[in-house]
Design a protein around this motif. Structure first.
Motif, PDB file in Angstrom:
ATOM      1  N   SER A 107       0.834  -1.209   0.000  1.00 11.89           N
ATOM      2  CA  SER A 107       0.000   0.000   0.000  1.00 11.89           C
ATOM      3  C   SER A 107       0.861   1.249   0.000  1.00 11.89           C
ATOM      4  CB  SER A 107      -0.922  -0.006   1.223  1.00 11.89           C
ATOM      5  OG  SER A 107      -1.797  -1.115   1.190  1.00 11.89           O
ATOM      6  N   ALA A 108       1.956   1.204   0.773  1.00 14.56           N
ATOM      7  CA  ALA A 108       2.857   2.355   0.844  1.00 14.56           C
ATOM      8  C   ALA A 108       3.535   2.599  -0.502  1.00 14.56           C
ATOM      9  CB  ALA A 108       3.914   2.128   1.930  1.00 14.56           C
ATOM     10  N   ILE A 109       3.949   1.508  -1.175  1.00 11.78           N
ATOM     11  CA  ILE A 109       4.592   1.629  -2.491  1.00 11.78           C
ATOM     12  C   ILE A 109       3.610   2.212  -3.503  1.00 11.78           C
ATOM     13  CG2 ILE A 109       5.574   0.329  -4.425  1.00 11.78           C
ATOM     14  CD1 ILE A 109       6.722  -1.623  -2.372  1.00 11.78           C
ATOM     15  N   SER A 110       2.374   1.698  -3.483  1.00  7.92           N
ATOM     16  CA  SER A 110       1.348   2.193  -4.394  1.00  7.92           C
ATOM     17  C   SER A 110       1.051   3.669  -4.141  1.00  7.92           C
ATOM     18  CB  SER A 110       0.070   1.373  -4.218  1.00  7.92           C
ATOM     19  OG  SER A 110      -0.965   1.859  -5.032  1.00  7.92           O
ATOM     20  N   ARG A 111       0.986   4.049  -2.883  1.00  8.78           N
ATOM     21  CA  ARG A 111       0.715   5.448  -2.537  1.00  8.78           C
ATOM     22  C   ARG A 111       1.848   6.356  -3.014  1.00  8.78           C
ATOM     23  NH1 ARG A 111      -0.351   4.504   2.180  1.00  8.78           N
ATOM     24  NH2 ARG A 111       1.639   4.931   3.197  1.00  8.78           N
ATOM     25  N   ASN A 112       3.088   5.904  -2.865  1.00 14.00           N
ATOM     26  CA  ASN A 112       4.238   6.697  -3.303  1.00 14.00           C
ATOM     27  C   ASN A 112       4.229   6.886  -4.816  1.00 14.00           C
ATOM     28  OD1 ASN A 112       5.222   6.976  -0.707  1.00 14.00           O
ATOM     29  ND2 ASN A 112       6.598   5.217  -0.845  1.00 14.00           N
ATOM     30  N   LYS A 113       3.871   5.827  -5.548  1.00 11.32           N
ATOM     31  CA  LYS A 113       3.818   5.924  -7.012  1.00 11.32           C
ATOM     32  C   LYS A 113       2.745   6.913  -7.451  1.00 11.32           C
ATOM     33  CE  LYS A 113       5.655   1.371  -8.257  1.00 11.32           C
ATOM     34  NZ  LYS A 113       5.381   0.082  -8.945  1.00 11.32           N
ATOM     35  N   LYS A 114       1.613   6.893  -6.765  1.00 12.18           N
ATOM     36  CA  LYS A 114       0.534   7.820  -7.091  1.00 12.18           C
ATOM     37  C   LYS A 114       0.968   9.257  -6.836  1.00 12.18           C
ATOM     38  CE  LYS A 114      -3.285   4.608  -6.232  1.00 12.18           C
ATOM     39  NZ  LYS A 114      -4.441   4.291  -5.358  1.00 12.18           N
ATOM     40  N   GLU A 115       1.640   9.478  -5.718  1.00  8.90           N
ATOM     41  CA  GLU A 115       2.110  10.828  -5.380  1.00  8.90           C
ATOM     42  C   GLU A 115       3.140  11.304  -6.400  1.00  8.90           C
ATOM     43  OE1 GLU A 115       3.538  10.409  -1.418  1.00  8.90           O
ATOM     44  OE2 GLU A 115       1.540  10.452  -0.502  1.00  8.90           O
ATOM     45  N   GLU A 116       4.004  10.393  -6.857  1.00  7.52           N
ATOM     46  CA  GLU A 116       5.005  10.746  -7.867  1.00  7.52           C
ATOM     47  C   GLU A 116       4.333  11.124  -9.188  1.00  7.52           C
ATOM     48  OE1 GLU A 116       7.625   7.454  -8.212  1.00  7.52           O
ATOM     49  OE2 GLU A 116       8.553   7.736  -6.239  1.00  7.52           O
ATOM     50  N   THR A 117       3.284  10.393  -9.548  1.00  3.61           N
ATOM     51  CA  THR A 117       2.563  10.695 -10.784  1.00  3.61           C
ATOM     52  C   THR A 117       1.897  12.059 -10.719  1.00  3.61           C
ATOM     53  OG1 THR A 117       2.118   8.339 -11.175  1.00  3.61           O
ATOM     54  CG2 THR A 117       0.735   9.919 -12.341  1.00  3.61           C
ATOM     55  N   VAL A 118       1.254  12.363  -9.595  1.00  2.00           N
ATOM     56  CA  VAL A 118       0.608  13.673  -9.408  1.00  2.00           C
ATOM     57  C   VAL A 118       1.646  14.785  -9.504  1.00  2.00           C
ATOM     58  CG1 VAL A 118      -0.607  15.153  -7.772  1.00  2.00           C
ATOM     59  CG2 VAL A 118      -1.287  12.766  -8.026  1.00  2.00           C
ATOM     60  N   GLU A 119       2.799  14.571  -8.903  1.00  4.03           N
ATOM     61  CA  GLU A 119       3.861  15.584  -8.938  1.00  4.03           C
ATOM     62  C   GLU A 119       4.394  15.761 -10.360  1.00  4.03           C
ATOM     63  OE1 GLU A 119       6.078  18.611  -7.582  1.00  4.03           O
ATOM     64  OE2 GLU A 119       4.547  17.479  -6.462  1.00  4.03           O
ATOM     65  N   THR A 120       4.509  14.662 -11.101  1.00  5.83           N
ATOM     66  CA  THR A 120       4.978  14.727 -12.495  1.00  5.83           C
ATOM     67  C   THR A 120       4.009  15.550 -13.343  1.00  5.83           C
ATOM     68  OG1 THR A 120       6.079  12.579 -12.336  1.00  5.83           O
ATOM     69  CG2 THR A 120       5.544  13.376 -14.547  1.00  5.83           C
ATOM     70  N   VAL A 121       2.708  15.328 -13.153  1.00  4.31           N
ATOM     71  CA  VAL A 121       1.703  16.083 -13.902  1.00  4.31           C
ATOM     72  C   VAL A 121       1.809  17.568 -13.561  1.00  4.31           C
ATOM     73  CG1 VAL A 121      -0.764  16.461 -14.234  1.00  4.31           C
ATOM     74  CG2 VAL A 121       0.119  14.132 -14.076  1.00  4.31           C
ATOM     75  N   LYS A 122       1.979  17.890 -12.285  1.00  6.71           N
ATOM     76  CA  LYS A 122       2.102  19.291 -11.871  1.00  6.71           C
ATOM     77  C   LYS A 122       3.319  19.952 -12.516  1.00  6.71           C
ATOM     78  CE  LYS A 122      -0.279  19.028  -7.406  1.00  6.71           C
ATOM     79  NZ  LYS A 122      -0.145  19.168  -5.932  1.00  6.71           N
ATOM     80  N   GLN A 123       4.410  19.207 -12.602  1.00  6.84           N
ATOM     81  CA  GLN A 123       5.621  19.742 -13.231  1.00  6.84           C
ATOM     82  C   GLN A 123       5.389  19.988 -14.721  1.00  6.84           C
ATOM     83  OE1 GLN A 123       8.708  16.924 -12.304  1.00  6.84           O
ATOM     84  NE2 GLN A 123       8.797  17.489 -10.137  1.00  6.84           N
TER      85      GLN A 123
END
Length: 225
Positions: free
Chosen positions: A46-62
């Motif tokens: 769950s922690a790995i999945s959550r981190n990947k989701k947060e990374e994706t959101v940050e990538t979109v923002k960038q």
């Protein structure tokens, strides 16, 4: 002696090892357990999945930084090879990203890009155009779409805070390029006053682009002096 050794009973694998056991049976060896593959716990996954989701959101923002147009492309049916080929055809200032609608929606929340909500359906690839050359960014996909006979169309786009439906993309695809704007502006400035008036009476969007181009031209000229 030989008979005694051969008739010695081996202890079971569950028998505890001791000095007595060793001396009574020198052939005794510790049982070897087979290696088992490590499986992360549910909390770790769950922690790995959550981190990947947060990374994706940050990538979109960038990607949204200095972005002029954000468009969704219907991704269902694309092969990995086709997607890679499409990426190679796009200009350097245009990026293509596959991300879940929910994550993109989270990234654009409370921004001008939130107008993209209507096309948050199905699987989408997201095109980020970091240039005012909107026509030049869309055209390569149209060419690729025709060559590969793809039915995948644009799901929608946001430009200057306005949402464009798939059937409204003609407006974006026919926008003048920077070179065309410069040519139109220079032609108007060298022509009689009536031609200048005609330019000023052009659609508001074209006029804004003309003025922007003229201002940039003046800035470039002043910067070079």
């Amino acid at each position: 002696m030989e008979t005694a050794l051969l008739s010695t009973t081996f202890p079971s694998s569950s028998h505890p090892l001791s000095l007595q056991t060793h001396f009574n049976n020198p052939f005794y060896t510790l049982p070897i357990k087979p290696l088992t593959q490590f499986k992360p716990s549910t909390s770790i996954r769950s922690a790995i999945s959550r981190n990947k989701k947060e990374e994706t959101v940050e990538t979109v923002k960038q990607q949204l930084e200095n972005c002029h147009l954000l468009a969704g492309i219907k991704y269902k049916g694309f092969t990995v090879q086709q997607f890679q080929q499409l990426r190679a055809t796009l200009p350097e200032n245009t990026s293509l990203l596959v991300a879940k609608n929910t994550l993109v929606l989270k990234a654009i929340e409370n921004t001008e890009w939130e107008a993209l909500k209507p096309c948050m359906k199905g699987m989408n690839a997201w095109m980020f155009v970091h240039s005012e050359e909107i026509q030049g960014a869309i055209k390569p996909y149209r060419v690729f779409q025709k060559e590969k006979k793809l039915e995948n169309d644009f799901a929608g786009a946001v430009f200057e805070g306005n949402y464009y439906k798939p059937e409204e993309f003609k407006t974006l695809e026919t926008m003048p390029t920077r070179a065309e704007v410069y040519g139109k502006l220079l032609g108007a400035l060298k022509s009689p006053a009536s031609a200048v008036v005609g330019t000023l009476q052009a659609p508001a969007r074209d006029l804004v682009m003309v003025l922007k181009a003229y201002v940039k031209k003046l800035e470039d000229e002043s910067g070079g002096q």
